[in-house]
Design a protein around this motif. Structure first.
Motif, PDB file in Angstrom:
ATOM      1  N   THR A  71      -4.218  -0.702  -6.903  1.00 27.74           N
ATOM      2  CA  THR A  71      -3.581   0.319  -6.072  1.00 27.74           C
ATOM      3  C   THR A  71      -4.306   0.360  -4.732  1.00 27.74           C
ATOM      4  O   THR A  71      -5.510   0.082  -4.659  1.00 27.74           O
ATOM      5  CB  THR A  71      -3.613   1.704  -6.731  1.00 27.74           C
ATOM      6  OG1 THR A  71      -4.972   2.144  -6.855  1.00 27.74           O
ATOM      7  CG2 THR A  71      -2.965   1.653  -8.110  1.00 27.74           C
ATOM      8  N   TYR A  72      -3.589   0.735  -3.674  1.00 28.67           N
ATOM      9  CA  TYR A  72      -4.111   0.480  -2.336  1.00 28.67           C
ATOM     10  C   TYR A  72      -3.975   1.672  -1.388  1.00 28.67           C
ATOM     11  O   TYR A  72      -2.999   2.424  -1.432  1.00 28.67           O
ATOM     12  CB  TYR A  72      -3.386  -0.726  -1.716  1.00 28.67           C
ATOM     13  CG  TYR A  72      -3.542  -1.984  -2.529  1.00 28.67           C
ATOM     14  CD1 TYR A  72      -4.676  -2.790  -2.403  1.00 28.67           C
ATOM     15  CD2 TYR A  72      -2.562  -2.367  -3.450  1.00 28.67           C
ATOM     16  CE1 TYR A  72      -4.833  -3.930  -3.159  1.00 28.67           C
ATOM     17  CE2 TYR A  72      -2.712  -3.514  -4.213  1.00 28.67           C
ATOM     18  CZ  TYR A  72      -3.851  -4.292  -4.067  1.00 28.67           C
ATOM     19  OH  TYR A  72      -4.001  -5.421  -4.827  1.00 28.67           O
ATOM     20  N   ILE A  73      -4.961   1.782  -0.510  1.00 32.84           N
ATOM     21  CA  ILE A  73      -4.932   2.667   0.649  1.00 32.84           C
ATOM     22  C   ILE A  73      -4.441   1.829   1.826  1.00 32.84           C
ATOM     23  O   ILE A  73      -4.885   0.693   2.006  1.00 32.84           O
ATOM     24  CB  ILE A  73      -6.347   3.197   0.965  1.00 32.84           C
ATOM     25  CG1 ILE A  73      -6.932   3.959  -0.221  1.00 32.84           C
ATOM     26  CG2 ILE A  73      -6.347   4.054   2.220  1.00 32.84           C
ATOM     27  CD1 ILE A  73      -8.439   4.152  -0.125  1.00 32.84           C
ATOM     28  N   VAL A  74      -3.537   2.358   2.622  1.00 33.60           N
ATOM     29  CA  VAL A  74      -3.013   1.620   3.779  1.00 33.60           C
ATOM     30  C   VAL A  74      -3.871   1.934   5.003  1.00 33.60           C
ATOM     31  O   VAL A  74      -3.927   3.071   5.460  1.00 33.60           O
ATOM     32  CB  VAL A  74      -1.544   1.989   4.068  1.00 33.60           C
ATOM     33  CG1 VAL A  74      -1.014   1.154   5.231  1.00 33.60           C
ATOM     34  CG2 VAL A  74      -0.685   1.790   2.832  1.00 33.60           C
ATOM     35  N   LEU A  75      -4.552   0.909   5.532  1.00 35.74           N
ATOM     36  CA  LEU A  75      -5.335   1.088   6.747  1.00 35.74           C
ATOM     37  C   LEU A  75      -4.510   0.811   7.997  1.00 35.74           C
ATOM     38  O   LEU A  75      -4.760   1.380   9.052  1.00 35.74           O
ATOM     39  CB  LEU A  75      -6.555   0.157   6.744  1.00 35.74           C
ATOM     40  CG  LEU A  75      -7.610   0.382   5.657  1.00 35.74           C
ATOM     41  CD1 LEU A  75      -8.820  -0.490   5.927  1.00 35.74           C
ATOM     42  CD2 LEU A  75      -8.015   1.833   5.566  1.00 35.74           C
TER      43      LEU A  75
END
Length: 405
Positions: free
Chosen positions: A98-102
């Motif tokens: 799962t990912y954080i969008v930078l």
């Protein structure tokens, strides 16, 4: 000005422009992080969003920045298989995959609004359902798609090639894994945007620090008309600098004695403090924000123009960009009963007093210019402003307790 029409909707803050984020410079911090590139198709990215693996929260969706024209042109570029700037994702430490969008939130949100197949319980569903599917307009190359949604394209066999090109177009994605700490991501975040409008750390803070206080900040700042007026907006700032400002005002009014001289960790700690204690602090924070909004409205009345509140006086006029150091002290005094009484009685002209201070008190002007986040600068500007007001009204006023140092 509408944030949907320009990336420059909010003029950047005038204070602490170069020193808000401080990270360790040691090379050791960068050795363990893994950065690699991958090409994901549009359909794969949409599946990741649909499954909740890439988080585009309702709070972010409410800060949608692009106009329908810009979204349509982006979709047209994808369908034409033109090169698309890469997106940058950081894998969450607590949940692999799962990912954080930078970088690339607006692009991903536009794809989801156009072609996403969201489940009924998907976090984006409620707002997406209200807005309806994105209907393309203003296209100059694929003009036959004007007025159409993604479902329209699917239903037209003649447009099958366009759909295939859209679904299978690859977008370069940079993935960061095993990052050492939040400061590392802050550093990446800022470097990604060097040369463009400076981003507030709050945009990353909102993604990395989920919780009820986080949601409260996003919703309350978005609904605050006076905060928008002072920032020169007529809608929430899509880069969340209005959220950043509200967090700072809360922190400086409630936790200033705990300030150690570095702004980012102070705001991070305040964010964590209220997220962890929200069940017991919610009412107090909600009431405080109501008082903050009332204080800002009071300042607007005193200055006569929302775009003069929280600005430095220089060269016979108020600056354009907001100076948070100025707003800190102005708001603190606006919450004091004696100040309000004096203004109401005609004994105090708050605007004139501020201009007078700016012209004749060099100690004060130095404390609201340049690097304003030092403990010495904070103590100086609060004390100078407090004394100036007390001299005018002949009574003691109450300001926040100051940090030591």
């Amino acid at each position: 000005m509408n944030p949907a029409d320009s990336d420059d909707a909010l003029i950047n803050f005038a204070d602490d422009a170069d020193d808000e984020i401080e990270v360790q410079a040691s090379v050791d911090r960068y050795r363990d992080a893994v950065l690699y590139g991958t090409d994901w198709t549009v359909r794969t990215l949409l599946e990741q969003i649909e499954q909740g693996n890439i988080d585009l929260s309702p709070t972010f969706q409410r800060r949608d920045a692009w106009s329908r024209k810009n979204k349509s042109r982006f979709i047209e570029s994808v369908a034409l298989q033109l090169p698309i700037p890469q997106i940058v994702l950081a894998e969450r430490k607590e949940q692999r995959g799962t990912y954080i969008v930078l970088d690339g939130k607006q692009r991903l949100l536009t794809l989801a609004q156009f072609a996403g197949e969201l489940a009924d319980d998907h976090p984006l569903w409620e707002d997406s359902a209200k807005a309806g599917p994105l209907r393309l307009s203003g296209l100059t190359v694929l003009t036959g798609l004007n007025g159409k949604t993604y479902k329209d394209i699917v239903s037209f066999p003649a447009l099958g090639q366009v759909r295939t090109q859209f679904d299978n177009h690859t977008i370069r994605s940079a993935l960061i894994r095993n990052w050492p700490d939040e400061d590392y991501l802050y550093e990446v975040f800022i470097r990604l945007n060097t040369g463009s409008a400076r981003l507030s750390p709050q945009e990353l803070r909102q993604a990395m620090k989920p919780g009820q206080f986080t949601e409260f900040l996003g919703v309350r700042s978005a609904n605050s008309s006076v905060l928008q007026k002072i920032l020169g907006l007529n809608a929430p700032d899509f880069r969340m600098r209005d959220v950043d400002l509200l967090l700072r005002l809360i922190a400086f009014l409630t936790r200033l004695p705990a300030y150690k001289g570095n702004l980012k960790p102070f705001l991070d700690e305040t964010h964590d403090h209220y997220n962890a204690r929200w069940s017991s602090e919610q009412n107090a924070v909600d009431n405080l924000v109501s008082r903050i909004e009332d204080g800002l409205e009071f300042l607007v009345r005193c200055f006569g123009d929302a775009r003069e509140v929280g600005r430095r006086w220089a060269a016979d006029q108020f600056d354009g960009p907001i100076n948070r150091a100025v707003l800190d002290v102005q708001l603190a005094s606006a919450l004091d009963v004696e100040v309000r009484k004096a203004v109401q009685a005609g004994k105090l002209d708050l605007k004139a007093t501020f201009i007078e201070m700016s012209l004749h008190n060099s100690e004060f002007t130095e404390a609201i210019a340049g690097t304003t986040k030092s403990i010495a600068s904070i103590r100086t500007r609060y004390k100078c402003w407090k004394k100036a007001l007390e001299d005018k009204i002949g009574a003691e006023i109450h300001m926040p307790s100051l940090p030591n140092g």
